[in-house]
Scaffold this motif. Structure first.
Motif, PDB file in Angstrom:
ATOM      1  N   GLU A  23      43.229  51.133  40.122  1.00 55.01           N
ATOM      2  CA  GLU A  23      42.666  49.696  39.566  1.00 55.01           C
ATOM      3  C   GLU A  23      43.602  50.112  38.325  1.00 55.01           C
ATOM      4  O   GLU A  23      43.323  48.727  37.572  1.00 55.01           O
ATOM      5  CB  GLU A  23      41.600  49.612  39.846  1.00 55.01           C
ATOM      6  CG  GLU A  23      40.293  48.445  39.245  1.00 55.01           C
ATOM      7  CD  GLU A  23      39.298  47.803  38.787  1.00 55.01           C
ATOM      8  OE1 GLU A  23      39.319  47.027  38.636  1.00 55.01           O
ATOM      9  OE2 GLU A  23      38.843  49.671  39.197  1.00 55.01           O
ATOM     10  N   PHE A  24      43.325  51.089  37.937  1.00 55.13           N
ATOM     11  CA  PHE A  24      43.450  50.917  35.616  1.00 55.13           C
ATOM     12  C   PHE A  24      44.859  50.184  35.776  1.00 55.13           C
ATOM     13  O   PHE A  24      45.691  49.465  35.252  1.00 55.13           O
ATOM     14  CB  PHE A  24      43.382  52.016  35.761  1.00 55.13           C
ATOM     15  CG  PHE A  24      44.573  52.621  34.017  1.00 55.13           C
ATOM     16  CD1 PHE A  24      43.388  52.202  32.975  1.00 55.13           C
ATOM     17  CD2 PHE A  24      45.219  53.915  33.983  1.00 55.13           C
ATOM     18  CE1 PHE A  24      43.717  51.814  31.774  1.00 55.13           C
ATOM     19  CE2 PHE A  24      46.164  53.350  32.114  1.00 55.13           C
ATOM     20  CZ  PHE A  24      45.267  52.748  31.594  1.00 55.13           C
ATOM     21  N   ARG A  30      45.829  46.968  36.274  1.00 46.01           N
ATOM     22  CA  ARG A  30      45.207  45.903  35.645  1.00 46.01           C
ATOM     23  C   ARG A  30      45.498  46.434  34.158  1.00 46.01           C
ATOM     24  O   ARG A  30      44.959  45.729  33.124  1.00 46.01           O
ATOM     25  CB  ARG A  30      44.205  45.638  36.156  1.00 46.01           C
ATOM     26  CG  ARG A  30      43.592  45.328  37.607  1.00 46.01           C
ATOM     27  CD  ARG A  30      42.363  45.243  37.574  1.00 46.01           C
ATOM     28  NE  ARG A  30      41.478  43.964  36.199  1.00 46.01           N
ATOM     29  CZ  ARG A  30      40.281  43.845  36.452  1.00 46.01           C
ATOM     30  NH1 ARG A  30      39.391  44.953  36.784  1.00 46.01           N
ATOM     31  NH2 ARG A  30      39.620  43.381  35.650  1.00 46.01           N
ATOM     32  N   HIS A  31      45.531  47.945  33.926  1.00 43.39           N
ATOM     33  CA  HIS A  31      45.921  48.292  32.211  1.00 43.39           C
ATOM     34  C   HIS A  31      46.167  47.020  31.649  1.00 43.39           C
ATOM     35  O   HIS A  31      46.004  46.768  30.280  1.00 43.39           O
ATOM     36  CB  HIS A  31      46.410  48.886  31.916  1.00 43.39           C
ATOM     37  CG  HIS A  31      47.717  49.509  32.426  1.00 43.39           C
ATOM     38  ND1 HIS A  31      48.479  49.132  33.387  1.00 43.39           N
ATOM     39  CD2 HIS A  31      48.930  49.370  31.315  1.00 43.39           C
ATOM     40  CE1 HIS A  31      49.723  49.170  33.321  1.00 43.39           C
ATOM     41  NE2 HIS A  31      49.920  49.016  32.577  1.00 43.39           N
ATOM     42  N   ASN A  32      47.504  45.960  31.994  1.00 43.15           N
ATOM     43  CA  ASN A  32      48.194  44.655  30.920  1.00 43.15           C
ATOM     44  C   ASN A  32      47.374  44.116  30.436  1.00 43.15           C
ATOM     45  O   ASN A  32      47.833  43.174  29.477  1.00 43.15           O
ATOM     46  CB  ASN A  32      49.350  44.713  31.897  1.00 43.15           C
ATOM     47  CG  ASN A  32      50.315  45.729  31.839  1.00 43.15           C
ATOM     48  OD1 ASN A  32      50.810  46.413  30.962  1.00 43.15           O
ATOM     49  ND2 ASN A  32      51.559  45.826  32.948  1.00 43.15           N
ATOM     50  N   GLU A  33      45.705  44.237  31.109  1.00 45.88           N
ATOM     51  CA  GLU A  33      45.357  42.609  31.026  1.00 45.88           C
ATOM     52  C   GLU A  33      44.477  42.652  29.575  1.00 45.88           C
ATOM     53  O   GLU A  33      44.165  41.512  28.752  1.00 45.88           O
ATOM     54  CB  GLU A  33      44.105  42.696  32.080  1.00 45.88           C
ATOM     55  CG  GLU A  33      44.569  42.460  33.409  1.00 45.88           C
ATOM     56  CD  GLU A  33      42.998  42.403  34.561  1.00 45.88           C
ATOM     57  OE1 GLU A  33      42.227  42.534  34.137  1.00 45.88           O
ATOM     58  OE2 GLU A  33      43.376  42.189  35.804  1.00 45.88           O
ATOM     59  N   ILE A  34      44.844  43.522  28.973  1.00 43.33           N
ATOM     60  CA  ILE A  34      44.212  43.879  27.525  1.00 43.33           C
ATOM     61  C   ILE A  34      45.142  44.827  26.467  1.00 43.33           C
ATOM     62  O   ILE A  34      46.164  45.371  27.267  1.00 43.33           O
ATOM     63  CB  ILE A  34      42.556  44.532  27.696  1.00 43.33           C
ATOM     64  CG1 ILE A  34      42.804  45.719  27.984  1.00 43.33           C
ATOM     65  CG2 ILE A  34      41.680  44.080  28.128  1.00 43.33           C
ATOM     66  CD1 ILE A  34      41.428  46.822  27.613  1.00 43.33           C
ATOM     67  N   ASP A  35      44.870  45.199  25.329  1.00 47.07           N
ATOM     68  CA  ASP A  35      46.203  45.807  24.496  1.00 47.07           C
ATOM     69  C   ASP A  35      44.947  47.058  24.930  1.00 47.07           C
ATOM     70  O   ASP A  35      44.132  47.344  25.319  1.00 47.07           O
ATOM     71  CB  ASP A  35      45.222  45.546  23.514  1.00 47.07           C
ATOM     72  CG  ASP A  35      46.286  44.325  22.838  1.00 47.07           C
ATOM     73  OD1 ASP A  35      47.234  43.911  23.661  1.00 47.07           O
ATOM     74  OD2 ASP A  35      45.790  43.496  21.722  1.00 47.07           O
ATOM     75  N   LEU A  65      36.120  49.042  35.121  1.00 44.54           N
ATOM     76  CA  LEU A  65      36.898  49.441  36.513  1.00 44.54           C
ATOM     77  C   LEU A  65      35.788  50.062  37.154  1.00 44.54           C
ATOM     78  O   LEU A  65      34.661  50.173  36.713  1.00 44.54           O
ATOM     79  CB  LEU A  65      38.194  50.303  35.871  1.00 44.54           C
ATOM     80  CG  LEU A  65      39.130  50.343  34.808  1.00 44.54           C
ATOM     81  CD1 LEU A  65      39.627  51.533  34.894  1.00 44.54           C
ATOM     82  CD2 LEU A  65      39.583  49.504  35.560  1.00 44.54           C
ATOM     83  N   GLY A  66      35.646  49.866  38.583  1.00 39.38           N
ATOM     84  CA  GLY A  66      34.737  50.027  39.604  1.00 39.38           C
ATOM     85  C   GLY A  66      34.358  48.933  40.274  1.00 39.38           C
ATOM     86  O   GLY A  66      34.309  47.720  39.629  1.00 39.38           O
TER      87      GLY A  66
END
Length: 367
Positions: A39-40, A43-48, A255-256
């Protein structure tokens, strides 16, 4: 800087007051850690990135095996994380686990104490004793943990003003750097709620609950704590940076299973179901795009619960002059009644009125 929240939804058993998503069945820990990693990366591009704070909550993260926790630490971008917190329960803190935490990227531990009265602990379904709490803190300190937050609840079934004072005294003597203390909330679906509906719950009188809160404020102040948010107290320099970012609308990635996220405009909630989360079915994710009125109301709610209050200059930048004028006009009567203070460009609810925050908010809300 942004933050990351990781939900570990596993517990030994369900506490009688808890309505957070958790399950007593410990799913394959390494499999769950791998799902978090997937998941990380999706989706990590959703925030800085990298984040400034990281928080492992639950559930009970301390029941996760060290190998699975290490697998989580290994995929996280830690280079700029000034604060990394993990929630633990006292009964899980062995000498080995305390050393593991001290050697890990974790630099802050939050422990669910709730009360130092063993009868009250049993009344809410907690598994530990007051001795377990003291021993766990001793182990963490010995291992080198020097940023410790303890959670307390007041207004528990059978609790008295005197037993609350004894709990507070015991906790303050343990010299934590941070305290979070909450009034008991009876949530639908919990065991305490069912007991109340059946007329079998010995509830604390409202005036006694208020006296417990006043006592909490006085005793923490005398012990050198800053009361920086309605439910949070810290020794100077040890406020929760992660939680404070929530109150400042800093974006964070959740996450989770059941984890929530905020990217600066949209709110997202992962499914509160382990099977649905692991299936990665995007149709199970709830995405909410708040209206302007809803965003203003949310900002008022989180800011007026803090000692810093509402900065009207920032409010204007975020929501415009027209909305700022409306808020200022509505605030006038509360200022005249002593419920609000106007200090420069800030609107602040005095600590002595924090229990009445809702009465101010209802009038200021836009929707």
């Amino acid at each position: 800087m942004s933050g990351i929240y990781i939900h570990i939804p596993f517990c030994h058993s369900k506490c009688f007051y808890c309505d957070f998503y958790s399950t007593p069945k410990l799913f394959d820990p390494m499999g769950y850690a791998e799902a978090l990693k997937r998941e990380f990366h999706l989706r990590h591009n959703e925030i800085d990135m990298p984040p400034g704070t990281i928080y492992l909550g639950g559930g009970t993260p301390s029941i996760f095996p060290e190998k699975a926790l290490q697998a989580i630490f290994d995929f996280l971008p830690l280079e700029h994380a000034e604060e990394m917190t993990i929630e633990v329960n006292p009964e899980d803190v062995t000498d080995r686990f305390a050393r593991f935490l001290a050697d890990s990227p974790v630099n802050r531990v939050s422990m669910g104490v709730q009360t130092m009265n063993d009868q009250e602990l049993k009344a809410i379904g907690r598994r530990h004793s007051s001795y377990d709490t003291s021993k766990a803190i001793e182990r963490l300190r010995h291992a080198g943990i020097n940023n410790l937050s303890l959670d307390l609840i007041y207004g528990l079934p059978g609790q008295t003003i005197e037993s609350w004072k004894q709990s507070l005294t015991s906790v303050l003597n343990l010299r934590p750097e941070h305290l979070s203390a909450y009034s008991l909330m009876l949530e639908p679906g919990t065991r305490l709620w069912a007991m109340k509906q059946a007329g079998r719950l010995p509830e604390v009188a409202e005036e006694d609950g208020e006296q417990m809160y006043v006592m909490l404020c006085e005793m923490t102040r005398e012990s050198g704590f800053n009361h920086y948010e309605i439910s949070n107290y810290s020794i100077p320099g040890f406020h929760s940076r992660h939680n404070s970012s929530y109150w400042d609308l800093t974006p964070y990635l959740g996450l989770g299973a059941s984890a929530h996220s905020y990217d600066g405009s949209l709110r997202r909630a992962n499914p509160s179901n382990l099977r649905d989360y692991l299936s990665a079915d995007k149709s199970k994710v709830i995405i909410e795009d708040l209206t302007l009125d809803e965003r203003i109301d949310e900002y008022l709610l989180i800011r007026l619960r803090t000692a810093e209050g509402l900065d009207m200059n920032r409010f204007r930048t975020m929501f415009g002059e027209k909305r700022a004028v409306i808020i200022k006009n509505k605030a006038e009567k509360h200022i005249s009644h002593g419920m609000l203070e106007s200090i420069g460009e800030k609107l602040i609810i005095p600590e002595s009125k924090w229990l009445l925050t809702d009465s101010v908010l209802v009038d200021l809300f836009q929707s």
